[in-house]
Motif scaffolding. Structure first.
Motif, PDB file in Angstrom:
ATOM      1  N   UNK A 143      -9.306  13.087  10.187  1.00  0.00           N
ATOM      2  CA  UNK A 143      -9.722  12.401  11.593  1.00  0.00           C
ATOM      3  C   UNK A 143     -11.204  11.423  11.419  1.00  0.00           C
ATOM      4  N   UNK A 144     -12.029  11.962  10.742  1.00  0.00           N
ATOM      5  CA  UNK A 144     -13.003  11.114  10.671  1.00  0.00           C
ATOM      6  C   UNK A 144     -12.742   9.784   9.889  1.00  0.00           C
ATOM      7  N   UNK A 145     -11.797   9.932   9.022  1.00  0.00           N
ATOM      8  CA  UNK A 145     -11.511   8.764   8.287  1.00  0.00           C
ATOM      9  C   UNK A 145     -10.555   7.594   9.340  1.00  0.00           C
ATOM     10  N   UNK A 146      -9.801   8.374  10.116  1.00  0.00           N
ATOM     11  CA  UNK A 146      -9.157   7.596  10.900  1.00  0.00           C
ATOM     12  C   UNK A 146     -10.245   6.592  11.948  1.00  0.00           C
ATOM     13  N   UNK A 147     -11.283   7.444  12.368  1.00  0.00           N
ATOM     14  CA  UNK A 147     -12.446   6.782  13.311  1.00  0.00           C
ATOM     15  C   UNK A 147     -12.770   5.598  12.293  1.00  0.00           C
ATOM     16  N   UNK A 166       0.945  -1.112  -0.126  1.00  0.00           N
ATOM     17  CA  UNK A 166       0.002  -0.069   0.072  1.00  0.00           C
ATOM     18  C   UNK A 166       0.896   1.228   0.119  1.00  0.00           C
ATOM     19  N   UNK A 167       1.836   1.252   0.901  1.00  0.00           N
ATOM     20  CA  UNK A 167       2.668   2.452   1.175  1.00  0.00           C
ATOM     21  C   UNK A 167       3.720   2.479  -0.452  1.00  0.00           C
ATOM     22  N   UNK A 222      -2.023  -0.216   8.774  1.00  0.00           N
ATOM     23  CA  UNK A 222      -1.199   0.413   7.803  1.00  0.00           C
ATOM     24  C   UNK A 222      -1.743   1.689   7.389  1.00  0.00           C
ATOM     25  N   UNK A 223      -3.146   1.547   7.145  1.00  0.00           N
ATOM     26  CA  UNK A 223      -4.062   2.704   6.560  1.00  0.00           C
ATOM     27  C   UNK A 223      -3.816   3.600   7.940  1.00  0.00           C
ATOM     28  N   UNK A 224      -4.110   3.210   9.028  1.00  0.00           N
ATOM     29  CA  UNK A 224      -3.988   4.170  10.261  1.00  0.00           C
ATOM     30  C   UNK A 224      -2.790   4.899  10.151  1.00  0.00           C
ATOM     31  N   UNK A 225      -1.592   4.326  10.082  1.00  0.00           N
ATOM     32  CA  UNK A 225      -0.434   5.103  10.034  1.00  0.00           C
ATOM     33  C   UNK A 225      -0.161   6.004   8.889  1.00  0.00           C
ATOM     34  N   UNK A 226      -0.945   5.724   7.611  1.00  0.00           N
ATOM     35  CA  UNK A 226      -0.600   6.497   6.528  1.00  0.00           C
ATOM     36  C   UNK A 226      -1.410   7.759   6.916  1.00  0.00           C
ATOM     37  N   UNK A 239       7.835   5.308   1.148  1.00  0.00           N
ATOM     38  CA  UNK A 239       8.449   4.379   0.600  1.00  0.00           C
ATOM     39  C   UNK A 239       9.488   3.480   1.579  1.00  0.00           C
ATOM     40  N   UNK A 240      10.144   4.430   2.505  1.00  0.00           N
ATOM     41  CA  UNK A 240      10.687   4.118   3.527  1.00  0.00           C
ATOM     42  C   UNK A 240       9.699   3.285   4.827  1.00  0.00           C
ATOM     43  N   UNK A 241       8.604   3.750   4.945  1.00  0.00           N
ATOM     44  CA  UNK A 241       7.661   3.457   5.784  1.00  0.00           C
ATOM     45  C   UNK A 241       7.170   2.072   5.340  1.00  0.00           C
ATOM     46  N   UNK A 242       7.079   1.841   4.076  1.00  0.00           N
ATOM     47  CA  UNK A 242       6.595   0.686   3.610  1.00  0.00           C
ATOM     48  C   UNK A 242       7.471  -0.355   3.828  1.00  0.00           C
ATOM     49  N   UNK A 243       8.873  -0.069   3.807  1.00  0.00           N
ATOM     50  CA  UNK A 243      10.046  -1.180   4.144  1.00  0.00           C
ATOM     51  C   UNK A 243       9.814  -1.418   5.707  1.00  0.00           C
ATOM     52  N   UNK A 244       9.681  -0.429   6.376  1.00  0.00           N
ATOM     53  CA  UNK A 244       9.424  -0.596   7.906  1.00  0.00           C
ATOM     54  C   UNK A 244       8.187  -1.660   8.191  1.00  0.00           C
ATOM     55  N   UNK A 245       7.266  -1.208   7.894  1.00  0.00           N
ATOM     56  CA  UNK A 245       5.924  -1.820   7.910  1.00  0.00           C
ATOM     57  C   UNK A 245       6.172  -3.428   7.643  1.00  0.00           C
ATOM     58  N   UNK A 246       6.681  -3.403   6.334  1.00  0.00           N
ATOM     59  CA  UNK A 246       7.102  -4.920   6.061  1.00  0.00           C
ATOM     60  C   UNK A 246       7.889  -5.614   6.989  1.00  0.00           C
ATOM     61  N   UNK A 247       8.947  -4.885   7.480  1.00  0.00           N
ATOM     62  CA  UNK A 247       9.650  -5.662   8.357  1.00  0.00           C
ATOM     63  C   UNK A 247       9.063  -5.867   9.885  1.00  0.00           C
ATOM     64  N   UNK A 248       8.057  -4.999  10.240  1.00  0.00           N
ATOM     65  CA  UNK A 248       7.285  -5.252  11.650  1.00  0.00           C
ATOM     66  C   UNK A 248       6.406  -6.390  11.249  1.00  0.00           C
ATOM     67  N   UNK A 249       5.634  -6.136  10.061  1.00  0.00           N
ATOM     68  CA  UNK A 249       4.265  -7.020  10.014  1.00  0.00           C
ATOM     69  C   UNK A 249       4.495  -8.265   9.294  1.00  0.00           C
ATOM     70  N   UNK A 250       5.545  -8.061   8.108  1.00  0.00           N
ATOM     71  CA  UNK A 250       5.722  -9.255   7.212  1.00  0.00           C
ATOM     72  C   UNK A 250       6.651 -10.295   7.977  1.00  0.00           C
ATOM     73  N   UNK A 251       7.573  -9.981   9.025  1.00  0.00           N
ATOM     74  CA  UNK A 251       8.432 -10.945   9.498  1.00  0.00           C
ATOM     75  C   UNK A 251       7.756 -11.974  10.257  1.00  0.00           C
TER      76      UNK A 251
END
Lengths: 318, 225
Positions: B42-46, A179-180, B20-24, A305-317
């Motif tokens: 904020x509404x989307x986050x909710x 997604x990221x 991941x969406x939440x972080x985004x 893009x970097x966040x994508x990498x991080x998320x992959x390392x956290x969730x994908x591992x």
């Protein structure tokens, strides 16, 4: 390399050459519809190319050989890129040899030559465009690399055919990091292809130009080649996006038979139509950024893009 | 590769994607200049929170989680954004843009915070047994990013939005580690948040009356008296 493989490779290159101007035409058409104008025909870019090829070249007095060679270099690198990216099928001899990092190298070569040629004549606008292009380029490239790294980590390979084949084999492998990377990739695509938040491809105002400013001194067949190369670049980027994020329909090397190619061609055309629509929607909804906001936009892309990498390392591992 | 022996194999992936969406959305909030856009985000986050709570409720089979999801929908997606929109309209702050500290710098700071949060959550998530344990790092990151937003913004409204985003992060952390808090605590928190927004709304008007602006910078002048 068997003759059949070479034939497939040639077919894909010719297809890219033919489809790239059509894709540009489709984008222009969608754009016109969304802006309530009557649309130019789909083949307008072809007519433009034919007109330009028939004209006589006008060169500045102080143009060096570099200036004349650049359109051919641009066109050549973009054709090479089109040969590497598996848009129709993955069983390509070129794509097996060259990996995605070399592809970024090819794009960088084109950028360097275009910028040098823009500064070659010594006009103010050419230099201005070249400097802006380099600024955008050096920010966009790391973001693109990060997007690639994420895909490499996800599928354990740096070659495009392997990436595509593993993705199609495990469609359930929808990782959140994708997604990221997808968002980051779309941002890079917009920036690299002189699209609206960064540059307006239809502008007639020299002060806001980036890509157009570099082509101001070109005429006739040189301009035609440069325009064709830039439409090929857009097509290539969109095809990279398909290979990384929407690989369904690309024929893999395990599939045989005559029915495979028409199916993958139909899939490619459908995806291109869709991508054109999405691209134009993004462009119509957003306003052009000031040049000094461009680093912010691209920093955002890099960050995602970097966040994508991080998320992959956290969730994908797991 | 993810293990797939659970009753609903898709739930795990879907929850990860929602996290991941939440972080985004948190990062998007950090980069926006317009106040009105922040309320929409904020509404989307909710909304994301609502869907994820519903998913957790469905897969864990706990009835009280459904109530909690309904409460989230009502409060965080409908009521609070409406109140905030009303406040913004009354205060005439619709087109307010904020001058921020250099956005790329804030983003990089946010990235460091995310790495910090992920590192912090790693040992905890190893011990947890819930299906959402991997998302604890993201929940922590959302909390820290909302903190960062409150620190870097100067307008009163945006600080309140940061506060609400932080509450969202806390709620997500609670669902991801322990399948949510007991119902009575959750109701108490929801009421607190609602009352808090009301009181802060009154504060906005007072601040504006006193200083002709919502910039909290002016409040520092009070120290000298």
């Amino acid at each position: 390399m068997t003759p059949a493989a070479l034939l497939r490779q040639l077919a894909q290159i010719i297809l890219a050459l033919a489809l790239a101007p059509l894709f540009a035409g489709w984008i222009a058409q969608c754009r016109a519809w969304l802006q309530n104008r009557s649309a130019p025909p789909l083949t307008q870019p072809y007519r433009m190319l034919r007109k330009l090829f028939a004209k006589e070249v006008v060169l500045a007095d102080n143009a060096s050989p570099l200036f004349r060679a650049t359109p051919y270099v641009l066109f050549g690198t973009m054709v090479l890129a089109a040969a590497i990216i598996p848009s129709l099928l993955t069983d390509l001899p070129f794509a097996r040899v060259v990996d995605a990092i070399a592809l970024i190298g090819a794009f960088a070569t084109a950028r360097v030559f275009l910028s040098l040629a823009a500064m070659d004549i010594g006009t103010a606008f050419g230099t201005l465009g070249a400097r802006r292009e380099m600024m955008i380029g050096f920010l966009a490239e790391p973001a693109l690399l990060m997007v690639f790294f994420n895909a490499f980590l996800l599928f354990g390979s740096t070659a495009f055919p392997n990436l595509v084949e593993r993705y199609t084999r495990h469609p359930s492998l929808l990782d959140p990091s994708v997604l990221f990377s997808a968002i980051a990739f779309v941002m890079v695509l917009l920036a690299e292809n002189a699209r609206i938040p960064i540059d307006n491809p239809a502008t007639h105002l020299e002060l806001t130009m980036v890509h157009e400013a570099m082509l101001l001194e070109y005429s006739a067949r040189h301009l035609a080649l440069a325009e064709w190369a830039s439409s090929l670049k857009l097509y290539n980027y969109v095809c990279i996006g398909f290979a990384l994020f929407l690989p369904w329909g690309i024929a893999s090397s395990t599939q045989h038979g005559l029915w495979v190619l028409p199916v993958s061609l139909a899939a490619l055309v459908c995806k291109l139509l869709l991508a054109g629509g999405v691209l134009v929607t993004i462009e119509t909804l957003s306003a052009k950024l000031r040049v000094f906001r461009a680093p912010e936009f691209l920093a955002m892309a890099f960050l995602l893009a970097v966040l994508g990498l991080l998320v992959h390392l956290l969730l994908g591992a797991a | 590769m993810r293990t797939l022996e659970r009753p609903f194999p898709g739930t795990d992936t879907a929850l990860n994607i929602l996290a991941a969406c939440l972080l985004l959305i948190s990062f998007a909030m950090l980069s926006r200049r317009r106040t009105q856009r922040l309320v929409t985000l904020l509404a989307w986050q909710g909304m994301v929170l609502f869907v994820s709570t519903l998913l957790v409720a469905h897969s864990s089979g706990r009835v009280e989680m459904y109530y909690s999801a309904a409460l989230t929908l009502l409060l965080k997606v409908i009521v609070l954004p409406l109140i905030l929109h009303y406040l913004i309209n009354r205060l005439g702050a619709q087109w307010d843009t904020e001058t921020l500290v250099n956005i790329p710098a804030v983003m990089l700071a946010g990235l460091v915070l995310v790495i910090f949060a992920f590192g912090l959550a790693q040992p905890v998530s190893v011990l947890a047994t819930t299906i959402t344990r991997h998302t604890l790092g993201i929940a922590l990151a959302v909390i820290l990013l909302s903190f960062l937003m409150m620190i870097t913004r100067r307008k009163a409204i945006t600080q309140v939005i940061g506060f609400l985003a932080m509450e969202n992060g806390l709620f997500f952390a609670a669902t991801s580690t322990t399948y949510g808090m007991p119902m009575i605590i959750e109701l108490g928190i929801a009421l607190d948040v609602l009352v808090g927004v009301f009181i802060l709304g009154i504060f906005f008007f007072q601040i504006r009356e006193q200083f002709d602006s919502l910039d909290l910078h002016h409040l520092e002048a009070l120290k000298e008296d």
